[in-house]
Design a protein around this motif. Structure first.
Motif, short mmCIF file in Angstrom:
data_model
loop_
_atom_site.label_atom_id
_atom_site.label_comp_id
_atom_site.label_asym_id
_atom_site.label_seq_id
_atom_site.Cartn_x
_atom_site.Cartn_y
_atom_site.Cartn_z
N LEU A 64 64.32 47.19 -22.54
CA LEU A 64 63.95 46.00 -21.62
C LEU A 64 63.83 44.63 -22.18
O LEU A 64 64.21 43.68 -21.98
CB LEU A 64 63.12 46.41 -20.47
N ALA A 65 62.60 44.49 -23.00
CA ALA A 65 62.27 43.39 -23.58
C ALA A 65 63.30 42.78 -24.34
O ALA A 65 63.47 41.41 -24.44
CB ALA A 65 60.87 43.91 -24.31
N GLY A 66 64.11 43.52 -25.31
CA GLY A 66 65.12 42.99 -25.87
C GLY A 66 66.13 42.37 -25.46
O GLY A 66 66.66 41.53 -25.67
N LEU A 67 66.76 43.22 -24.23
CA LEU A 67 67.49 42.51 -23.47
C LEU A 67 67.18 41.29 -22.72
O LEU A 67 67.62 40.28 -22.61
CB LEU A 67 68.03 43.65 -22.24
N GLN A 68 65.70 41.35 -22.37
CA GLN A 68 65.27 40.09 -21.62
C GLN A 68 65.42 38.98 -22.87
O GLN A 68 65.64 37.69 -22.49
CB GLN A 68 63.88 40.12 -21.25
N ALA A 69 64.95 39.15 -23.94
CA ALA A 69 64.91 38.09 -25.22
C ALA A 69 66.38 37.75 -25.41
O ALA A 69 66.72 36.40 -25.56
CB ALA A 69 64.54 38.63 -26.35
N ALA A 112 62.92 38.66 -13.03
CA ALA A 112 62.25 39.71 -13.16
C ALA A 112 62.54 41.03 -12.52
O ALA A 112 62.38 42.39 -13.00
CB ALA A 112 60.67 39.61 -12.76
N HIS A 113 63.50 40.94 -11.35
CA HIS A 113 63.85 41.99 -10.70
C HIS A 113 65.04 42.93 -11.33
O HIS A 113 65.32 43.76 -10.66
CB HIS A 113 64.20 41.63 -9.28
N LEU A 114 65.75 42.16 -12.05
CA LEU A 114 66.75 42.96 -12.62
C LEU A 114 66.51 44.18 -13.77
O LEU A 114 65.76 43.85 -14.65
CB LEU A 114 67.86 41.85 -13.58
N PRO A 115 67.09 45.42 -13.61
CA PRO A 115 66.72 46.26 -14.16
C PRO A 115 67.40 46.29 -15.66
O PRO A 115 68.32 45.62 -15.42
CB PRO A 115 67.04 47.67 -13.48
N LYS A 116 67.25 47.22 -16.39
CA LYS A 116 67.88 47.30 -17.63
C LYS A 116 69.18 47.28 -17.54
O LYS A 116 70.03 46.78 -18.36
CB LYS A 116 67.22 48.29 -18.54
N HIS A 117 69.76 48.39 -16.97
CA HIS A 117 71.16 48.49 -16.63
C HIS A 117 72.06 47.25 -16.40
O HIS A 117 73.02 47.10 -16.79
CB HIS A 117 71.54 49.61 -15.94
N LEU A 118 71.44 46.55 -15.43
CA LEU A 118 72.12 45.27 -15.03
C LEU A 118 71.90 44.13 -15.99
O LEU A 118 73.03 43.37 -16.23
CB LEU A 118 71.44 44.76 -13.49
N LEU A 119 70.85 44.19 -16.54
CA LEU A 119 70.77 43.15 -17.74
C LEU A 119 71.86 43.36 -18.75
O LEU A 119 72.49 42.55 -19.32
CB LEU A 119 69.40 43.09 -18.31
#
Length: 73
Positions: A20-25, A37-44
């Motif tokens: 998750l942190a990698g996708l957010q980066a 912040a509300h987006l889960p990993k699969h949507l990111l």
């Protein structure tokens, strides 16, 4: 006949390995702001992959975007 992956396919495959942190980066790099912040990993993952594909192959034309916006309302 052997088929090699394109650079885009390779990069999308790399996305699947990110936490998750990698996708957010990656989101911050692509969009210039923090991921919601509300987006889960699969949507990111899907949004980032879509944006990568749109950069390579082109995004929806404005008329299609308007039609989809009307449908969403």
């Amino acid at each position: 006949m052997a088929c090699e992956d394109t650079p885009l396919e390779v990069e999308i495959a790399r996305l699947r390995g990110l936490d998750l942190a990698g996708l957010q980066a990656r989101w911050r790099t692509m969009f210039g702001r923090r991921a919601p912040a509300h987006l889960p990993k699969h949507l990111l993952l899907r949004i980032v992959a879509y944006r990568m594909q749109a950069e390579v192959h082109g995004d929806l034309d404005p008329a299609s975007v308007r039609a989809l916006d009307r449908l969403a309302k």
